[in-house]
Scaffold this active site. Sequence first.
Site, PDB file in Angstrom:
ATOM      1  N   ASP A  72      16.464  -2.991  -8.618  1.00  0.00           N
ATOM      2  CA  ASP A  72      16.610  -1.630  -8.738  1.00  0.00           C
ATOM      3  C   ASP A  72      18.357  -1.166  -8.545  1.00  0.00           C
ATOM      4  O   ASP A  72      18.604  -0.385  -9.315  1.00  0.00           O
ATOM      5  CB  ASP A  72      15.985  -0.748  -7.418  1.00  0.00           C
ATOM      6  N   ASP A  74       9.856  -5.628  -4.070  1.00  0.00           N
ATOM      7  CA  ASP A  74      10.395  -4.724  -3.336  1.00  0.00           C
ATOM      8  C   ASP A  74      10.737  -3.475  -3.988  1.00  0.00           C
ATOM      9  O   ASP A  74      11.683  -2.571  -3.623  1.00  0.00           O
ATOM     10  CB  ASP A  74      11.708  -5.086  -2.466  1.00  0.00           C
ATOM     11  N   GLY A 118      19.179 -11.323  -9.350  1.00  0.00           N
ATOM     12  CA  GLY A 118      18.515 -12.655  -9.071  1.00  0.00           C
ATOM     13  C   GLY A 118      17.538 -12.947 -10.488  1.00  0.00           C
ATOM     14  O   GLY A 118      16.892 -11.972 -10.941  1.00  0.00           O
ATOM     15  N   THR A 127      11.981  -9.255  -9.715  1.00  0.00           N
ATOM     16  CA  THR A 127      12.284  -9.770  -8.555  1.00  0.00           C
ATOM     17  C   THR A 127      11.373 -10.173  -7.727  1.00  0.00           C
ATOM     18  O   THR A 127      10.124  -9.856  -7.996  1.00  0.00           O
ATOM     19  CB  THR A 127      12.968  -8.472  -7.502  1.00  0.00           C
ATOM     20  N   ASP A 154      11.106 -10.489  -4.728  1.00  0.00           N
ATOM     21  CA  ASP A 154      11.016 -10.029  -3.547  1.00  0.00           C
ATOM     22  C   ASP A 154       9.700  -8.931  -3.436  1.00  0.00           C
ATOM     23  O   ASP A 154       9.243  -8.448  -2.386  1.00  0.00           O
ATOM     24  CB  ASP A 154      11.972  -9.102  -2.982  1.00  0.00           C
ATOM     25  N   ARG A 203      25.689 -10.868 -11.286  1.00  0.00           N
ATOM     26  CA  ARG A 203      26.172  -9.701 -10.913  1.00  0.00           C
ATOM     27  C   ARG A 203      27.453  -9.186 -11.053  1.00  0.00           C
ATOM     28  O   ARG A 203      28.325 -10.149 -11.442  1.00  0.00           O
ATOM     29  CB  ARG A 203      26.001  -9.629  -9.069  1.00  0.00           C
ATOM     30  N   ARG A 212      14.253 -10.537   1.594  1.00  0.00           N
ATOM     31  CA  ARG A 212      15.144  -9.763   2.294  1.00  0.00           C
ATOM     32  C   ARG A 212      14.310  -8.706   3.222  1.00  0.00           C
ATOM     33  O   ARG A 212      13.851  -9.305   3.921  1.00  0.00           O
ATOM     34  CB  ARG A 212      15.770  -8.952   1.014  1.00  0.00           C
TER      35      ARG A 212
HETATM   36  P1  ATP Z   1      18.489  -8.298  -7.279  1.00  0.00           P
HETATM   37  O1  ATP Z   1      17.425  -7.251  -6.330  1.00  0.00           O
HETATM   38  O2  ATP Z   1      17.685  -9.495  -7.648  1.00  0.00           O
HETATM   39  O3  ATP Z   1      19.621  -8.565  -6.447  1.00  0.00           O
HETATM   40  P2  ATP Z   1      19.509  -6.058  -8.360  1.00  0.00           P
HETATM   41  O4  ATP Z   1      19.235  -5.427  -9.764  1.00  0.00           O
HETATM   42  O5  ATP Z   1      18.930  -4.917  -7.315  1.00  0.00           O
HETATM   43  O6  ATP Z   1      18.452  -7.362  -8.429  1.00  0.00           O
HETATM   44  P3  ATP Z   1      22.199  -5.847  -7.560  1.00  0.00           P
HETATM   45  O7  ATP Z   1      23.074  -6.996  -7.252  1.00  0.00           O
HETATM   46  O8  ATP Z   1      21.921  -4.680  -6.458  1.00  0.00           O
HETATM   47  O9  ATP Z   1      20.621  -6.451  -7.901  1.00  0.00           O
HETATM   48  O10 ATP Z   1      22.814  -4.707  -8.928  1.00  0.00           O
HETATM   49  C1  ATP Z   1      23.071  -5.868 -10.171  1.00  0.00           C
HETATM   50  C2  ATP Z   1      24.336  -5.386 -10.819  1.00  0.00           C
HETATM   51  O11 ATP Z   1      24.099  -3.865 -11.158  1.00  0.00           O
HETATM   52  C3  ATP Z   1      25.499  -5.207  -9.844  1.00  0.00           C
HETATM   53  O12 ATP Z   1      26.249  -6.367  -9.798  1.00  0.00           O
HETATM   54  C4  ATP Z   1      26.403  -4.094 -10.527  1.00  0.00           C
HETATM   55  O13 ATP Z   1      27.047  -4.551 -11.907  1.00  0.00           O
HETATM   56  C5  ATP Z   1      25.145  -3.078 -10.942  1.00  0.00           C
HETATM   57  N1  ATP Z   1      24.953  -2.157 -10.415  1.00  0.00           N
HETATM   58  C6  ATP Z   1      24.156  -1.770  -9.228  1.00  0.00           C
HETATM   59  N2  ATP Z   1      24.531  -0.609  -8.903  1.00  0.00           N
HETATM   60  C7  ATP Z   1      25.474   0.156  -9.516  1.00  0.00           C
HETATM   61  C8  ATP Z   1      25.921   1.244  -9.563  1.00  0.00           C
HETATM   62  N3  ATP Z   1      25.593   2.238  -8.613  1.00  0.00           N
HETATM   63  N4  ATP Z   1      26.773   1.528 -10.626  1.00  0.00           N
HETATM   64  C9  ATP Z   1      27.102   0.802 -11.559  1.00  0.00           C
HETATM   65  N5  ATP Z   1      26.745  -0.200 -11.591  1.00  0.00           N
HETATM   66  C10 ATP Z   1      25.781  -0.827 -10.647  1.00  0.00           C
END
Ligand code: ATP
Length: 322
Positions: A103, A130, A11, A126, A128, A72, A172
């Site tokens: 994360d 979190d 995000g 983020t 959030d 994503r 969330r």
């Molecule tokens: P937000 O909290 O804003 O959604 P985030 O970084 O936690 O941010 P995610 O959608 O969980 O968002 O992860 C972003 C991208 O990271 C995913 O679309 C994917 O491309 C990559 N990713 C997440 N987990 C893995 C994993 N275990 N292995 C490889 N790539 C990953």
Amino acid sequence: MGNIAILCSGGDVSGMNPAIKYFVEYSIAKGLTPYLVYDGFEGLIDNKIVSASYQDVSGIINRGGTKIGSARSKRFMEASYRKIAKENLDKHRIDKLVVLGGDGSFRGMEKFYEEQGIAFTGIPSTIDNDIAGTDYCLGVDTALNIIREALDAIRDTASSFKRAFVVETMGRDCGYLALVSAVTSGAELCLIPEVSYDLRKYEARFRQELLEGRRYFLAVISEGVRQSSQEIAAWFEEKIGIESRITILGHIQRGGNPTSRDRLMAYRFIAFGIDGLLRGEKDKICCYNSGKLNYKSIADVANKKYEIEPALMELAGPCLGN
Ligand code: ATP
């Protein structure tokens, strides 16, 4: 000194643009050549990687969102695409990455580093708030201020009519935004996923307050609680006897001009992250604890649940549902 790139993943938040601007400036100051990766991990796979100059990032410090886009990426979950991403980085001789994300993005980068050897640093971004291991994530302050402005405006109209306003915030599974907003806006009720609640406990008090002349209630509800905002609003009407209205703040919480705090934090995170990479850190997350920046391993950040500090819970006092 080498080539370094930045990307945004997950995000978007207000604060990413000041971070991107300072990334370019600080990299150049440190003798590095900065590159921008457009559209997150998708851009790594599709080679949307371009070198950047000061002009590319001028005029963005005051803008929300991210000039280089975020995404994503399902493809990045697959090793074959991560290999393509590495080949693209090799074409530009980039061996260091700064990643603004959550994360999930850091977990993806950890895998990428282990397989392909690209050093990275993660900057928690983020609204959030979190992410375990850091007190602060980029974008939170701007989101809190957007919510505060909305609650101030709602309070104006709530006090003109006799009404209960139920305002739903993002977050969330994390109630941080709702909790801080409730405290700083003087809400009568705050419901967050971390605290179990029983609405019956409020009924006698709220009805009594109405009898004594209270004209309105402000309820701040985190999106992750077990009841919907509609159910809370219906409870106000049926059990407290006051007309109610619902406002779901939604994506306005993500936008807006970054606050001074988020601009400053963007600068501090970027300088700290790049300094670490230059000193040889390979896979660390930049965290902020008790007013100080520090590096943490992915295990300390991504595999634990963020917990709101008890002192903050206490400030919320009786509005918090227990
Ligand atoms: P937000 O909290 O804003 O959604 P985030 O970084 O936690 O941010 P995610 O959608 O969980 O968002 O992860 C972003 C991208 O990271 C995913 O679309 C994917 O491309 C990559 N990713 C997440 N987990 C893995 C994993 N275990 N292995 C490889 N790539 C990953």
